[in-house]
Design a protein around this motif. Structure first.
Motif, PDB file in Angstrom:
ATOM      1  N   GLY A 256       0.805  -1.223   0.044  1.00  0.00           N
ATOM      2  CA  GLY A 256      -0.045   0.143   0.189  1.00  0.00           C
ATOM      3  C   GLY A 256       0.881   1.372   0.016  1.00  0.00           C
ATOM      4  O   GLY A 256       0.150   2.189   0.129  1.00  0.00           O
ATOM      5  N   GLY A 257       2.129   1.190  -0.334  1.00  0.00           N
ATOM      6  CA  GLY A 257       2.777   2.330  -0.513  1.00  0.00           C
ATOM      7  C   GLY A 257       4.165   2.490   0.562  1.00  0.00           C
ATOM      8  O   GLY A 257       4.638   1.773   1.248  1.00  0.00           O
TER       9      GLY A 257
ATOM     10  N   ARG B 161      -0.740   9.327   5.625  1.00  0.00           N
ATOM     11  CA  ARG B 161      -1.871   8.912   5.599  1.00  0.00           C
ATOM     12  C   ARG B 161      -2.529   8.582   7.060  1.00  0.00           C
ATOM     13  O   ARG B 161      -3.733   9.107   7.644  1.00  0.00           O
ATOM     14  CB  ARG B 161      -2.109   7.556   4.783  1.00  0.00           C
ATOM     15  CG  ARG B 161      -2.219   7.916   3.253  1.00  0.00           C
ATOM     16  CD  ARG B 161      -2.474   6.619   2.404  1.00  0.00           C
ATOM     17  NE  ARG B 161      -1.864   5.408   2.917  1.00  0.00           N
ATOM     18  CZ  ARG B 161      -1.787   4.489   1.841  1.00  0.00           C
ATOM     19  NH1 ARG B 161      -1.663   4.805   0.695  1.00  0.00           N
ATOM     20  NH2 ARG B 161      -1.011   3.399   2.038  1.00  0.00           N
ATOM     21  N   LEU B 162      -1.486   8.099   7.998  1.00  0.00           N
ATOM     22  CA  LEU B 162      -1.894   7.932   9.393  1.00  0.00           C
ATOM     23  C   LEU B 162      -2.174   9.238  10.035  1.00  0.00           C
ATOM     24  O   LEU B 162      -3.233   9.203  10.752  1.00  0.00           O
ATOM     25  CB  LEU B 162      -0.900   7.114   9.908  1.00  0.00           C
ATOM     26  CG  LEU B 162      -0.769   5.720   9.807  1.00  0.00           C
ATOM     27  CD1 LEU B 162       0.412   5.009  10.405  1.00  0.00           C
ATOM     28  CD2 LEU B 162      -1.971   5.071  10.588  1.00  0.00           C
TER      29      LEU B 162
ATOM     30  N   CYS C 280      -8.090  13.797  11.703  1.00  0.00           N
ATOM     31  CA  CYS C 280      -9.649  13.674  11.446  1.00  0.00           C
ATOM     32  C   CYS C 280     -10.326  13.197  12.701  1.00  0.00           C
ATOM     33  O   CYS C 280     -11.187  13.770  13.009  1.00  0.00           O
ATOM     34  CB  CYS C 280     -10.101  12.909  10.057  1.00  0.00           C
ATOM     35  SG  CYS C 280      -9.621  13.419   8.661  1.00  0.00           S
ATOM     36  N   ALA C 281      -9.867  11.851  13.253  1.00  0.00           N
ATOM     37  CA  ALA C 281     -10.546  11.422  14.430  1.00  0.00           C
ATOM     38  C   ALA C 281     -10.369  12.294  15.558  1.00  0.00           C
ATOM     39  O   ALA C 281     -11.540  12.678  16.321  1.00  0.00           O
ATOM     40  CB  ALA C 281      -9.638  10.083  14.938  1.00  0.00           C
ATOM     41  N   LEU C 282      -9.347  13.121  15.839  1.00  0.00           N
ATOM     42  CA  LEU C 282      -9.216  14.045  16.837  1.00  0.00           C
ATOM     43  C   LEU C 282      -9.987  15.293  16.660  1.00  0.00           C
ATOM     44  O   LEU C 282     -10.622  15.731  17.947  1.00  0.00           O
ATOM     45  CB  LEU C 282      -7.779  14.353  16.858  1.00  0.00           C
ATOM     46  CG  LEU C 282      -7.163  15.247  18.261  1.00  0.00           C
ATOM     47  CD1 LEU C 282      -7.294  14.239  19.271  1.00  0.00           C
ATOM     48  CD2 LEU C 282      -5.819  15.672  18.017  1.00  0.00           C
ATOM     49  N   VAL C 283      -9.958  15.713  15.541  1.00  0.00           N
ATOM     50  CA  VAL C 283     -11.011  17.093  15.307  1.00  0.00           C
ATOM     51  C   VAL C 283     -12.370  16.777  15.532  1.00  0.00           C
ATOM     52  O   VAL C 283     -13.206  17.408  16.306  1.00  0.00           O
ATOM     53  CB  VAL C 283     -10.340  17.573  14.064  1.00  0.00           C
ATOM     54  CG1 VAL C 283     -11.468  18.566  13.550  1.00  0.00           C
ATOM     55  CG2 VAL C 283      -9.130  18.230  13.945  1.00  0.00           C
TER      56      VAL C 283
ATOM     57  N   ARG D 158      -7.820   1.062   7.419  1.00  0.00           N
ATOM     58  CA  ARG D 158      -7.198   0.100   6.562  1.00  0.00           C
ATOM     59  C   ARG D 158      -6.434   0.795   5.536  1.00  0.00           C
ATOM     60  O   ARG D 158      -5.352   0.535   4.970  1.00  0.00           O
ATOM     61  CB  ARG D 158      -8.263  -0.657   6.125  1.00  0.00           C
ATOM     62  CG  ARG D 158      -7.772  -1.950   5.370  1.00  0.00           C
ATOM     63  CD  ARG D 158      -8.965  -2.918   4.712  1.00  0.00           C
ATOM     64  NE  ARG D 158      -9.579  -3.656   5.904  1.00  0.00           N
ATOM     65  CZ  ARG D 158     -10.691  -3.909   5.862  1.00  0.00           C
ATOM     66  NH1 ARG D 158     -11.541  -3.504   5.096  1.00  0.00           N
ATOM     67  NH2 ARG D 158     -11.084  -4.737   6.719  1.00  0.00           N
ATOM     68  N   TRP D 159      -6.952   1.967   4.771  1.00  0.00           N
ATOM     69  CA  TRP D 159      -6.093   2.687   3.830  1.00  0.00           C
ATOM     70  C   TRP D 159      -5.044   3.265   4.399  1.00  0.00           C
ATOM     71  O   TRP D 159      -3.994   3.171   3.719  1.00  0.00           O
ATOM     72  CB  TRP D 159      -7.220   3.856   3.399  1.00  0.00           C
ATOM     73  CG  TRP D 159      -6.566   4.696   2.448  1.00  0.00           C
ATOM     74  CD1 TRP D 159      -6.162   4.783   1.152  1.00  0.00           C
ATOM     75  CD2 TRP D 159      -6.376   6.189   2.886  1.00  0.00           C
ATOM     76  NE1 TRP D 159      -5.573   5.982   0.740  1.00  0.00           N
ATOM     77  CE2 TRP D 159      -5.678   6.854   1.762  1.00  0.00           C
ATOM     78  CE3 TRP D 159      -6.408   6.972   4.300  1.00  0.00           C
ATOM     79  CZ2 TRP D 159      -5.466   8.181   2.044  1.00  0.00           C
ATOM     80  CZ3 TRP D 159      -6.051   8.243   4.247  1.00  0.00           C
ATOM     81  CH2 TRP D 159      -5.549   8.745   2.996  1.00  0.00           C
ATOM     82  N   ALA D 160      -5.143   3.875   5.719  1.00  0.00           N
ATOM     83  CA  ALA D 160      -3.790   4.402   6.330  1.00  0.00           C
ATOM     84  C   ALA D 160      -2.820   3.335   6.592  1.00  0.00           C
ATOM     85  O   ALA D 160      -1.635   4.051   6.325  1.00  0.00           O
ATOM     86  CB  ALA D 160      -4.562   5.128   7.564  1.00  0.00           C
ATOM     87  N   VAL D 161      -2.957   2.318   7.012  1.00  0.00           N
ATOM     88  CA  VAL D 161      -2.205   1.511   7.558  1.00  0.00           C
ATOM     89  C   VAL D 161      -1.604   0.681   6.277  1.00  0.00           C
ATOM     90  O   VAL D 161      -0.415  -0.029   6.298  1.00  0.00           O
ATOM     91  CB  VAL D 161      -2.471   0.491   8.638  1.00  0.00           C
ATOM     92  CG1 VAL D 161      -3.005   1.113   9.998  1.00  0.00           C
ATOM     93  CG2 VAL D 161      -3.588  -0.324   8.220  1.00  0.00           C
ATOM     94  N   GLY D 162      -1.925   0.685   5.278  1.00  0.00           N
ATOM     95  CA  GLY D 162      -1.658   0.301   3.942  1.00  0.00           C
ATOM     96  C   GLY D 162      -2.076  -1.007   3.872  1.00  0.00           C
ATOM     97  O   GLY D 162      -1.330  -2.038   3.253  1.00  0.00           O
TER      98      GLY D 162
END
Lengths: 201, 296
Positions: free
Chosen positions: A19-20, A28-29, A35-38, A176-180
């Motif tokens: 995934g990169g 991405r993380l 986003c979660a924090l805000v 899932r996208w963030a952790v690749g």
């Protein structure tokens, strides 16, 4: 030389997640964490059920444990907890330690499992969040924080875990996208077809 | 062999994370300045993002709040209607405009502290987590001269203390927080003691250190129920700020000290505005060998 080559050369033989590059996954993380924090600081500081809000940083931490495994998941969970600690009135490191330990345990337990059903992910998020909130409160009590372990604790644990479980279908693809990590069902090993007796001949 | 090595590395990483967290906890407990500064810088950096998100998502969250607090709002509305009727029956219509103006002044004017510069702040949000009900954010920060430890009040009395001060905002720990210890004086007896909020009851405060139970058994030496309680001169905060009124007095389990329960003067829930007293707090903690308060 491609952009990802320097990162790869630094890692020297370490297996990169699908995934990169490491930098891309880090970026991405950060986005998902922020986003979660805000959302937690703004929307969910007002939107509560019986006075209890979801624990989005814990949700990210649990999902990281599930999708990235115990090693990477515990580090991601630690960072999520540390960011959350900056805004909490409890001492710095309390949420980070709780999240890391639970994400590590959860990641270790479920490493060999396949989380390809939403229901299973939902149940694991419920259990993981419950464990994180409980460990956070207990650890806070151990270090002398008042008001964490009281009659409210079971209610907070249940409702916050329920919130997180409900929000997990939306958060899971993002983490899932963030952790690749690819879709979980790709983890399943295809059963090898039985060797054809014709070939042996 | 390879599996065992990987497992050890994995445990090693977790151990490192726990050690890092333990180090941070220790430094935070010891009030390590750079750590506080770093946290403050992070909050300052994220403040524009949080404010922008608040502006966008706030109205949506309001809809939720209105939906689920409709009954509360209706009962509040009825209560206010009754209040209006009561005022009307008192034949004060002619002076209603002047009276309302004066009451507004009363609500925003703090009269019990003289000679201390003060600023009125808007409460931005209440708690952000599930375990910090007694923490709120206000829209004043270091730019306006707010520093941690300053007293926060309303016209009713003591509300809490500034816990952290960022550039444009601060967090306030309310007096209802069980971990916030305040030095108080009981006006009826003149005794001083240490008290803190009661877990699960944001309207109560308990003084559980420093007040001896009368050895002679003479109950007239106890503070009267309803008598006022104020901040003590030796506390971190300016003296004589109203804290509340004595609700009950009981002996402690050992029977040597008094447990004085106090009804807080200020309602610390759902506050809209508060006043910050810009008086730099004393460095001395309220307990210690030179403290005016006996050790708990």
């Amino acid at each position: 030389m491609t952009a990802s080559q320097p990162a790869r050369s630094v890692l020297r033989g370490r297996r990169l997640p699908a995934g990169g590059s490491v930098a891309m996954i880090g970026l991405r993380l950060v986005i998902v964490h922020l986003c979660a924090l805000v959302l937690q600081l703004t929307f969910f500081s007002q939107v509560r059920v019986a006075g209890v809000a979801p624990e989005l940083p814990a949700l990210v931490a649990v999902l990281a444990g599930l999708f990235a495994g115990p090693r990477r998941g515990s580090v991601i969970a630690f960072c999520a907890g540390l960011m959350w600690d900056v805004y909490l009135s409890t001492p710095l490191g309390l949420a980070a330690a709780s999240f890391a330990v639970v994400a590590y345990t959860l990641g270790g337990i479920t490493e060999g499992l396949v989380h390809d059903t939403r229901l299973r992910t939902l149940l694991l998020v419920f259990a993981g969040t419950a464990a994180m909130v409980t460990v956070y409160a207990l650890l806070g009590g151990v270090v002398g924080q008042r008001g964490l372990i009281d009659d409210r604790l079971p209610r907070v644990v249940l409702i916050a875990s329920g919130w997180n479980a409900l929000l997990s279908p939306a958060a899971a693809p993002a983490v899932r996208w963030a952790v690749g990590s690819g879709p979980a069902r790709r983890r399943t090993r295809r059963r090898e077809p039985p060797a054809s007796p014709l070939k042996e001949r | 062999m390879a599996v065992a090595q990987r497992s050890w590395r994995s445990h090693y990483r977790l151990l490192l994370l726990i050690l890092t967290a333990a180090t941070l906890l220790t430094l935070d407990f010891r009030g390590f300045g750079p750590l506080d500064t770093a946290q403050s810088r992070v909050r300052d950096a994220l403040d524009p993002v949080v404010s922008a998100a608040d502006a966008v998502l706030g109205p949506v969250a309001e809809v939720w709040t209105v939906m689920f607090t409709y009954n509360d709002l209706r009962s509040e509305n009825e209560r206010l209607k009754d209040e209006i009727d009561r005022l009307a029956s008192a034949d004060i219509r002619d002076t209603a405009g002047q009276d309302a103006f004066e009451r507004l002044l009363d609500a925003t004017g703090v009269t019990f502290v003289e000679g201390v510069e003060r600023l009125t702040a808007t409460v931005l949000r209440d708690s952000v987590g599930n375990f910090d009900d007694d923490v709120m954010s206000i829209d004043l920060g270091r730019r306006e001269g707010v520093v941690p430890g300053m007293a926060v009040v309303t016209s009713a009395g003591f509300v809490g203390r500034v816990e952290t001060a960022d550039a444009a905002s601060s967090t306030v720990t309310a007096v209802s927080d069980p971990s916030l210890v305040v030095g108080v004086r009981l006006l009826d007896t003149g005794d001083v003691g240490l008290g803190h909020g009661m877990a699960g009851d944001p309207t109560r405060f308990v003084v559980d250190a420093g007040l001896r139970w009368p050895e002679t058994g003479d109950l007239s030496e106890l503070p009267a129920v309803g008598s006022p309680v104020v901040t003590a001169a030796g506390s971190r905060y300016p003296a004589d700020i109203p804290v509340g009124r004595v609700a009950s007095v009981e002996p402690s389990e050992a029977g040597l000290t008094q447990l004085v329960t106090v009804d807080l003067a200020a309602d610390v829930q759902d506050l809209g505005y508060v006043t910050v007293l810009l008086l730099t707090p004393a460095d001395e903690p309220p307990v210690g060998p030179h403290s005016p308060f006996p050790p708990p």
